[in-house]
Motif scaffolding. Structure first.
Motif, PDB file in Angstrom:
ATOM      1  N   VAL A 135       0.913  -1.106  -0.075  1.00 63.44           N
ATOM      2  CA  VAL A 135      -0.171  -0.047   0.059  1.00 63.44           C
ATOM      3  C   VAL A 135       0.723   1.275  -0.003  1.00 63.44           C
ATOM      4  N   ASP A 136       0.276   2.428  -0.437  1.00 54.71           N
ATOM      5  CA  ASP A 136       0.898   3.534  -0.124  1.00 54.71           C
ATOM      6  C   ASP A 136       0.995   4.135   1.334  1.00 54.71           C
ATOM      7  N   TRP A 137       2.007   5.075   1.469  1.00 55.49           N
ATOM      8  CA  TRP A 137       2.189   5.443   2.845  1.00 55.49           C
ATOM      9  C   TRP A 137       2.174   7.096   2.864  1.00 55.49           C
ATOM     10  N   PRO A 138       0.997   7.853   2.919  1.00 55.26           N
ATOM     11  CA  PRO A 138       1.083   9.149   2.862  1.00 55.26           C
ATOM     12  C   PRO A 138       2.115   9.864   4.376  1.00 55.26           C
ATOM     13  N   ALA A 139       2.516  11.051   3.755  1.00 58.56           N
ATOM     14  CA  ALA A 139       3.264  11.470   4.696  1.00 58.56           C
ATOM     15  C   ALA A 139       2.466  12.652   5.442  1.00 58.56           C
ATOM     16  N   VAL A 140       2.684  12.751   7.023  1.00 59.70           N
ATOM     17  CA  VAL A 140       1.844  13.719   7.663  1.00 59.70           C
ATOM     18  C   VAL A 140       2.644  14.270   8.709  1.00 59.70           C
ATOM     19  N   PRO A 141       2.410  15.464   9.064  1.00 58.67           N
ATOM     20  CA  PRO A 141       3.343  16.132   9.892  1.00 58.67           C
ATOM     21  C   PRO A 141       2.796  15.341  11.618  1.00 58.67           C
ATOM     22  N   VAL A 142       3.920  15.166  12.362  1.00 61.04           N
ATOM     23  CA  VAL A 142       3.618  14.174  13.686  1.00 61.04           C
ATOM     24  C   VAL A 142       2.419  15.166  14.490  1.00 61.04           C
ATOM     25  N   GLU A 143       2.849  16.314  14.507  1.00 61.78           N
ATOM     26  CA  GLU A 143       2.119  17.005  15.226  1.00 61.78           C
ATOM     27  C   GLU A 143       0.544  17.125  14.889  1.00 61.78           C
ATOM     28  N   GLN A 144       0.230  17.004  13.685  1.00 67.78           N
ATOM     29  CA  GLN A 144      -1.173  16.957  13.138  1.00 67.78           C
ATOM     30  C   GLN A 144      -1.904  15.406  13.735  1.00 67.78           C
ATOM     31  N   ILE A 145      -0.859  14.314  13.531  1.00 70.37           N
ATOM     32  CA  ILE A 145      -1.402  13.051  13.970  1.00 70.37           C
ATOM     33  C   ILE A 145      -1.828  12.960  15.632  1.00 70.37           C
ATOM     34  N   VAL A 146      -0.852  13.707  16.090  1.00 66.41           N
ATOM     35  CA  VAL A 146      -0.994  13.651  17.651  1.00 66.41           C
ATOM     36  C   VAL A 146      -2.106  14.542  18.263  1.00 66.41           C
ATOM     37  N   ASP A 147      -2.216  15.571  17.364  1.00 63.99           N
ATOM     38  CA  ASP A 147      -3.746  16.513  17.752  1.00 63.99           C
ATOM     39  C   ASP A 147      -4.628  15.747  17.496  1.00 63.99           C
ATOM     40  N   ILE A 148      -4.935  14.971  16.410  1.00 67.36           N
ATOM     41  CA  ILE A 148      -6.307  14.331  16.236  1.00 67.36           C
ATOM     42  C   ILE A 148      -6.454  13.299  17.285  1.00 67.36           C
ATOM     43  N   VAL A 149      -5.248  12.278  17.795  1.00 68.25           N
ATOM     44  CA  VAL A 149      -5.625  11.170  18.525  1.00 68.25           C
ATOM     45  C   VAL A 149      -5.699  11.764  19.759  1.00 68.25           C
ATOM     46  N   ALA A 150      -4.981  13.034  20.261  1.00 70.66           N
ATOM     47  CA  ALA A 150      -5.026  13.493  21.638  1.00 70.66           C
ATOM     48  C   ALA A 150      -6.642  13.910  21.819  1.00 70.66           C
ATOM     49  N   ARG A 151      -7.248  14.258  20.988  1.00 73.10           N
ATOM     50  CA  ARG A 151      -8.653  14.949  21.239  1.00 73.10           C
ATOM     51  C   ARG A 151      -9.395  14.170  22.201  1.00 73.10           C
ATOM     52  N   ASP A 152      -9.341  12.834  21.698  1.00 72.04           N
ATOM     53  CA  ASP A 152     -10.194  11.941  22.665  1.00 72.04           C
ATOM     54  C   ASP A 152      -9.378  10.428  22.579  1.00 72.04           C
ATOM     55  N   ALA A 153      -8.210  10.416  23.561  1.00 73.09           N
ATOM     56  CA  ALA A 153      -7.597   9.079  23.252  1.00 73.09           C
ATOM     57  C   ALA A 153      -8.228   7.829  23.745  1.00 73.09           C
ATOM     58  N   ALA A 154      -8.801   8.044  24.787  1.00 71.66           N
ATOM     59  CA  ALA A 154      -9.629   6.978  25.520  1.00 71.66           C
ATOM     60  C   ALA A 154     -10.719   6.397  24.551  1.00 71.66           C
ATOM     61  N   ASN A 155     -11.229   7.111  23.529  1.00 75.30           N
ATOM     62  CA  ASN A 155     -12.177   6.472  22.635  1.00 75.30           C
ATOM     63  C   ASN A 155     -11.703   6.530  21.343  1.00 75.30           C
ATOM     64  N   SER A 156     -10.271   6.610  20.942  1.00 73.54           N
ATOM     65  CA  SER A 156      -9.652   6.269  19.790  1.00 73.54           C
ATOM     66  C   SER A 156     -10.123   4.991  19.336  1.00 73.54           C
ATOM     67  N   PRO A 157     -10.113   4.798  17.931  1.00 71.88           N
ATOM     68  CA  PRO A 157     -10.365   3.566  17.259  1.00 71.88           C
ATOM     69  C   PRO A 157      -9.036   2.777  17.535  1.00 71.88           C
ATOM     70  N   PHE A 158      -7.924   3.657  17.812  1.00 73.08           N
ATOM     71  CA  PHE A 158      -6.490   2.757  17.707  1.00 73.08           C
ATOM     72  C   PHE A 158      -6.282   2.110  19.037  1.00 73.08           C
ATOM     73  N   HIS A 159      -5.882   0.741  19.273  1.00 72.72           N
ATOM     74  CA  HIS A 159      -5.570   0.211  20.378  1.00 72.72           C
ATOM     75  C   HIS A 159      -4.130   0.199  20.677  1.00 72.72           C
ATOM     76  N   ARG A 160      -3.366   0.694  19.627  1.00 70.14           N
ATOM     77  CA  ARG A 160      -1.889   0.722  19.867  1.00 70.14           C
ATOM     78  C   ARG A 160      -1.300   1.623  18.639  1.00 70.14           C
ATOM     79  N   MET A 161      -0.194   2.196  19.014  1.00 76.61           N
ATOM     80  CA  MET A 161       0.718   2.935  18.128  1.00 76.61           C
ATOM     81  C   MET A 161       2.113   2.399  17.799  1.00 76.61           C
ATOM     82  N   CYS A 162       2.599   2.239  16.686  1.00 74.06           N
ATOM     83  CA  CYS A 162       3.724   1.535  16.524  1.00 74.06           C
ATOM     84  C   CYS A 162       4.750   2.471  15.669  1.00 74.06           C
ATOM     85  N   ILE A 163       6.017   2.741  16.074  1.00 76.51           N
ATOM     86  CA  ILE A 163       7.165   3.414  15.552  1.00 76.51           C
ATOM     87  C   ILE A 163       7.915   2.385  14.535  1.00 76.51           C
TER      88      ILE A 163
END
Ligand code: SF4
Length: 420
Positions: A135-163
């Motif tokens: 698949v393709d891998w879009p490039a995104v500012p880290v700040e933008q990703i963190v902003d979105i998830v931090a809005r409601d981390a407890a109810n995020s669809p993500f169960h894990r993050m991986c670097i």
């Protein structure tokens, strides 16, 4: 009670007369030389176009000059789940793992033969435009990703993050920066973090630092099941810097620092190893207290192995099932039986128990670090990362009754009818 010894089964006998991805066949191409003026991301660096927000790959633009730790790439499935891209995923609503990949104009400096990100592609395609696990891998500012998830981390669809680290002189330092940017705003107890490491550039201190900064699980992408396959696909055979011994050194350090059940290795099935060799490795990892995460070999477009066959489904399903039994059902390698070509003929479990595991379907789901459903269901579901949706290898969702009938056909283990 009858055992799941399958050699008497006529269907199995015809199947085992078939082929599997043998070592002699799975020979990568040798990498072509890249002209000096195209090396190290020279085109992108010299044009030096400033990035602006999200970069979608393959849009007929020169990739801008993006680099970690400010930027990362993320899987298409993660971008869709985050709401950064819109697309429909076949039979999946979202992914449960936010897979982040470090990014640089020069890209990964290794040359792994099965990988779409490999260095030999630099003449053909800018790093940010390369396909990776189909698949393709879009490039995104880290700040933008963190902003979105931090809005409601407890109810995020993500169960894990991986670097996912790549092979680059800055990747150790930048992994630390990306992890810090995440944990500054998102509690790693709420969304745990895994590190997919790059042992070649790492020291013990790097592993310790990642643990201290809140990483939960540390994995090593061993990928090859044997030293010979490792060397041929990731080492000298393709002018790549990796060494089997160094990967094991970091794996054993991770075991010590992260502890039991908190480390593991990725293994690609079907690159020339026998089933027996793959499962010996799985048992070694179990005995060390770790887990194995399996990938089905798929000939990635543009890679040095794109001319080779994907893993036959019967080979893949046997190893997938056996690995699940070893990781989660206490079955040991020594209980299993193999034919002269190293193919499994007996899973070492009574037939009724084997049937129950098959029918539960979890063994055939994508394997990886756990999410919040259960220990044996991976957060990292990698939708269609190792197969097309028309012939699924790792199921990114619970297989339904139809899927299970197909899986049983691939395994050559029919349902035993009560009237027989
Ligand atoms: S180190 Fe990882 S990203 Fe780099 S070429 Fe090898 S498999 Fe691909």
């Amino acid at each position: 009670m009858s055992c799941s010894k399958l050699q008497g089964d006529a269907e199995l006998q015809s199947r085992t007369a078939g082929e599997f991805n043998r070592f002699e066949v799975m020979q990568p191409r040798f990498p072509m030389r890249t002209p000096p003026e195209q090396r190290n991301g020279a085109r992108v660096k010299s044009a030096d176009v400033a990035p602006s927000g999200v970069y979608l790959p393959n849009n007929n633009m020169l990739a801008p000059h993006m680099r970690s730790p400010e930027y990362v790439q993320l899987s298409t499935a993660a971008a869709v789940t985050l709401g950064i891209m819109s697309a429909r995923m076949h039979r999946c609503e979202c992914t449960r793992c936010l897979n982040l990949l470090l990014t640089y104009p020069a890209g990964c400096r290794a040359n792994c033969a099965y990988c779409g990100l490999a260095r030999h592609r630099e003449a053909e395609r800018d790093y940010a435009d390369r396909n990776f696990i189909r698949v393709d891998w879009p490039a995104v500012p880290v700040e933008q990703i963190v902003d979105i998830v931090a809005r409601d981390a407890a109810n995020s669809p993500f169960h894990r993050m991986c670097i996912s680290m790549i092979t680059h002189p800055r990747s150790d330092a930048d992994t630390v920066q990306v992890l810090r940017a995440w944990t500054a705003r998102i509690d790693p107890q709420t969304i745990p973090v895994s590190i997919l490491s790059n042992p070649t550039t790492m020291s013990r201190e790097d592993v310790v630092r990642l643990k201290e900064l809140g990483a939960d699980i540390f994995t090593v992408a061993l990928d090859a099941a044997t030293p010979a396959i490792f060397d041929r696909t990731r080492g000298k055979g393709v002018q790549s810097p990796h060494k089997w011994e160094k990967y094991w050194e970091i794996l054993l350090i991770a075991r010590e620092i992260f502890g039991a059940q908190k480390f593991g290795a990725h293994i690609i099935i079907g690159m020339g190893e026998t089933e027996r060799e793959a499962l010996e490795l799985v048992q070694r990892l179990v005995d060390l207290g770790g887990h194995s995460h399996l990938f089905c070999f798929f000939p990635e477009k543009g890679s040095l192995m794109d001319h080779l066959p994907a893993t036959p489904r019967d080979q893949w399903r046997r190893v997938q099932l056996a690995r699940y039994l070893m990781d989660y059902a206490g079955v040991r390698f020594e209980q299993m039986r193999f034919d002269e070509a190293g193919r499994i003929t007996d899973f070492g479990l009574p037939r009724a128990q084997l049937d129950a595991v098959i029918d539960a379907g979890i063994a055939f789901r994508t394997s990886g670090c756990p999410g919040k459903f259960r220990e044996d269901i991976s957060a990292c579901d990698r939708p269609y990362g190792d197969s097309p949706p028309s012939d699924i290898a790792s199921f990114p969702f619970q297989p339904d009754a139809r899927d299970l009938r197909r899986i049983r056909r691939q395994l050559g283990i029919p349902v035993i009818r009560a009237d027989k």
